[in-house]
Design an enzyme around this catalytic site. Sequence first.
Site, short mmCIF file in Angstrom:
data_model
loop_
_atom_site.label_atom_id
_atom_site.label_comp_id
_atom_site.label_asym_id
_atom_site.label_seq_id
_atom_site.Cartn_x
_atom_site.Cartn_y
_atom_site.Cartn_z
N GLU A 94 25.19 37.71 54.00
CA GLU A 94 25.26 37.50 52.56
C GLU A 94 24.08 38.23 51.98
O GLU A 94 22.93 37.94 52.32
CB GLU A 94 25.20 36.01 52.26
CG GLU A 94 25.48 35.71 50.82
CD GLU A 94 25.10 34.27 50.48
OE1 GLU A 94 25.48 33.37 51.22
OE2 GLU A 94 24.40 34.11 49.49
N CYS A 103 21.56 33.02 45.17
CA CYS A 103 22.47 34.16 45.37
C CYS A 103 23.49 34.20 44.25
O CYS A 103 24.12 35.22 44.00
CB CYS A 103 23.21 34.08 46.69
SG CYS A 103 22.69 32.76 47.76
#
Lengths: 507, 507
Positions: B265, B302
Site C-alpha cells: 500500500e 493513507c
Amino acid sequence: MLLTGELLIGGKSHMGTAGSFEAIEAATGGKLKGSFGGATLDDLDEATKLAWAAFPIYRETGLEQRAAFLEKIAELIANTSDELIVRTMAETGLSRLRLEGERMRTVNQLKMFAEEVRSGRFLDRRDDKGDPTRVPLPKPDLKFRNIGIGPVAVFGASNFPFAFSVAGGDTAAALAAGCPVVVKAHSAHPGTSEVIGRCIQQAVRECGLPVGVFAMLHTTTREVAQALVADARIRAVGFTGSRSGGLAFMEIAAKRKQPIPVYAEMSSINPVLVLPEALRSDWEAIASAFVGALTMGAGQFCTNPGLILAIEGKGLDAFIEKACEVISTQAPQTMLTPDIAKAYRKGVSALSGNSKAKKIAEGQKSNEFQCQAVLFETRASDFMADHAMQDEMFGSASLVVRCKDKSELIAVLEHLEGQLTIAVHMRDGDNALAKELLPLLEVTAGRLLVNGFGTGVEVSPAMVHGGPFPSTSDGRSTSVGTAAIYRFLRPVCYQNFASDVLPALLK
Amino acid sequence: MLLTGELLIGGKSHMGTAGSFEAIEAATGGKLKGSFGGATLDDLDEATKLAWAAFPIYRETGLEQRAAFLEKIAELIANTSDELIVRTMAETGLSRLRLEGERMRTVNQLKMFAEEVRSGRFLDRRDDKGDPTRVPLPKPDLKFRNIGIGPVAVFGASNFPFAFSVAGGDTAAALAAGCPVVVKAHSAHPGTSEVIGRCIQQAVRECGLPVGVFAMLHTTTREVAQALVADARIRAVGFTGSRSGGLAFMEIAAKRKQPIPVYAEMSSINPVLVLPEALRSDWEAIASAFVGALTMGAGQFCTNPGLILAIEGKGLDAFIEKACEVISTQAPQTMLTPDIAKAYRKGVSALSGNSKAKKIAEGQKSNEFQCQAVLFETRASDFMADHAMQDEMFGSASLVVRCKDKSELIAVLEHLEGQLTIAVHMRDGDNALAKELLPLLEVTAGRLLVNGFGTGVEVSPAMVHGGPFPSTSDGRSTSVGTAAIYRFLRPVCYQNFASDVLPALLK
C-alpha cells in the site's frame, strides 16, 4: 466456411496491412489456402479503445444477459462445420477425434461459465448494514462486490486450437467476469481462429452488446503483441506458451506506468512419482499407461509426464524395461508446427549430449515434422547438480530419475521448480509414504493426482490448472475450472450509498 | 513492561548484533529509553528457516485451533498495560484516545479473522464427484481447497503502530490463511513492536504451535529488509509505506528466482468530489467536515483527503472561503517522526514553489516536529498538465482543483492515478451526475463513499482498503476486511485421492 484472413474489430472485419502470412500445414510444412493480414498499431489502438468504451456497459450487463451471451457463443461454436475440423486438422496436425472432442470441451467450458455467471457467486456480494446510532462513531453502511478488472488481452496456445485459444478458457473467464477481450490469434491456426472469432463477433451482435466486447488481431511480429500488453487500456493478460514468451510479457507488464497482472502458463515437466509398492506390484501396467500418456498427442501437453521419480530396485528396473519396450514400438506423430518439431529435436539433442543422462529408448524414426518418442534416465545426484535437466522438452520425451532411497527422493522433490501437476502412483502399502510427501507436493504443484497422469484436464469447478512459478507466472490462480473467473476481478466497496445510486448488480 | 530491544525468533529472544538504535520521541526528536539491536543475515535466515519448517504443520491446524490462536493474540493485546499506551504515545506522537481506540481495533480485527477462520469459507472447498462409468473417459474425482501461500514477510506502517503493524491486518490475514509470519518491525515504534511481538510469541507457545509461526526482526538497514523480500522461503510480502519503498520491493520480488506477490500500500490522494447541489445547499458544513478530516491525526492517513474536485461557481467560492477560514484556526500537531515532518515540509514547499498552484490558507505555525495544515488551489487544466500535482503530501495538506464544467471534471477524473478512496458529496439534485460518474470512479478507486471522507477505515467484512496502482501494487486485493485473507492463499486440486490420504481439512 468464410475465411478472409481479416482482423475482427468493432463488429466488423478488414484486412490487416502490416504484413501478411499463410497458415502452414503441420504435416508437410506447405502453405495452406488463404492469406492473413497483420494488424497495425492503429488497428490495435482501435481495438483497445472500443474495448475500453464497452467496458462500463458490458460489466453491468445483468447476469442472465451475460450468461445468455456465453451460451450463444457456445451454440455457434457447436454449430461450426466439419469443414472447420478439416481446416484445424491441417493447421495443427491433430486428429479428427481429438479436435471434435476439443471443440465440444470448449463449448462445455463456455456453458460452465454461463452457469457460474448465473449463480452470481463470483460477485462475492457482501452487505454490512450501517448503524448511525453506534458510539463513539456511527457504523457506515458497506456494500462489497467484485467487478471486472478491465479489458483483457488473450494470447492463445498453439496446442489447443479451440480450448486454449480464441474462445478458450481465458476468454470465457474474462467475458464471464465482465471484461471485454482482445485476442491475439495464434499464427499456427489462423483459419481456425477466424472461424471461432466470427462466432464470438456474431454472438456480440445477436445479444445486442457493445461491439468493443470482442476483437481479434493477427500479427507475426513481436511489436504488436508487446504493444497489446503495454496498452494502457488493457488491464490483465492471459497467455499460454513458452517460458521465454511469458517472462517477456511479465517484464513488459511490470514496467508499465500502471503494472497489470499477467497470467502466463509457461512450462512444467509434471513429475510422476512411482512409489515402492506400486512398482513392486504393478510396474507393468503403470509403465504401459505412462507411455500412453507420454505419447498422446505427440506429448504436446502442458501436463505431459516429463519426469519419473522412483527409488532404485528391482521394481524400477522392471518398470524401465517395460517402458522402453513400449516406447520402441511407438509410431512417430505429426507435431503442431515445424518450429515446434525443430525445438523438440533441439531439446532432445541437448539432453542426449549430456554425459550424465542416458538415452534408454526411442520410438520409431520420424520425419522433420514429426515427434519421435524418447526416454532418458539419470541419477538423482546428477539431476540435482544440473538445472538444465528440468528444462521442458515439449513433446514425447521423458526422464527417469533414479533415487537411492527415500531421503534422496525427498531431496529431488525439494529441488524441483513449480509444476502444474504431480502424479503419485501408489498401492495400499504406500499410504504412509504418500502422506509424508504430501506437504511437499502441495507447495510444488497446483494439482496432485493419484494413480493417473496430468494429461486430460477435466473442465469442472474443482479443477486447478495452474501452479507455482515457473509453471505459471502466478500460482494464486487457475486457467481451467470456474475459479478462473477470479483472475479477472477486483473488489470495490460502496460506503453509505443510497440505493438509487448503487449499481444494479448490487441492489 | 518488558522492553529488551531483542529480536523475537524461534520462541526465544536475543539481542541483534548488526548495529543498534534507539526509539525517537516524536514530539521532541530526543532519544527514548532502551536500545534495539539489528538483525544479522544469519538471524533472518534462522527466522525464515523456522517459518518454512512450521508451514506444513501450521497450515494444517484445525480451524478451531487456528481461530483460538488468533483469539489468544487478541486477548493478550487487549490485556497490555497502560504503560504500553504511554510508550506508543511517545514513539508516535499520537494521542491516548487514538491509540486506545487503535489497540481495540487491532483486537477486534484479530477476532474478526478468527470468525472467518471458523467459517471455513476462505478454503472455498469444492468437491466434484468422479464417475468411473462415464464414456468415453471416466470422470475423475476432484477436490479443491485454498491453502496458505507460504511464509509471509510483513512490513508494518509508521502511522498505525497497532492496526497496520506487528499484529496488524497483514499479520492477522496471513496467520488466518495458515501462513507463518516474519515481521520487520517499524523503527519508528520499536518498543511498541516488541510488546506486541511478545504477545504473539506467547500465544504461539500457549497454543502449542511450532515456534516458527512468528518472528520479529529489527533493522535500520535496507540490506536486511531487502534480503527478507528476496529470501526463497518467503512467499508473499505485505507492506504499507512509501511509494519508493513499495516499488523497490516489487522490483526485488519480480527478479527473484521464484517471483512472489507483493501487496504494497503506497500512496493515494483520495479525491473528494463536491457536486453542484451539495456545494449550493451545504457548502459550509461540507467545508468544515473536510477540514476536520484533513487535520485529524495530522493528516497522516493513507486515506487523507488530499484533493478536492468541484465545478467553478459561487458554491465552490463559498466552500473554499469557509475551508480557508477553518484551516487558519488549526493548531499544529506532532507528526509521527522527524523524518516524516521533514518530508511533509518538503512536499508543501514544492507545491508552494509551483507557479500554477496557489497557497490559499494555512494553519497556525508549527515547530520542526509538527504539521502545519495547508490548502492550495489550482485550475483543472494546470493540474492535468503537471503530474507532480498528484504527489502525495503525507500530512494535513490538500489541493482544490477548480473545474470549468462537467466535462473538465470528467477529464480530471480520467487523468487521475489509482486511489484507495474517492468520496462524493452529493444532495438530491446530484443523483444523475453521480450515476454518470460512477463507472469512472469504480475503475479508479477501491472504495467509493458518499457524503463522508475516506479516513476511518471500518474493520468489517465488506471493507475494501486497496485500489488500482499506485495506491497499491495490486488492485485485486484489500488489506482490511475479511477478503484480505485471499492475499495469502492459493488453490490446490486433489484428483482421485483415497480419503485416508487426503488432508484432514478436506475430509
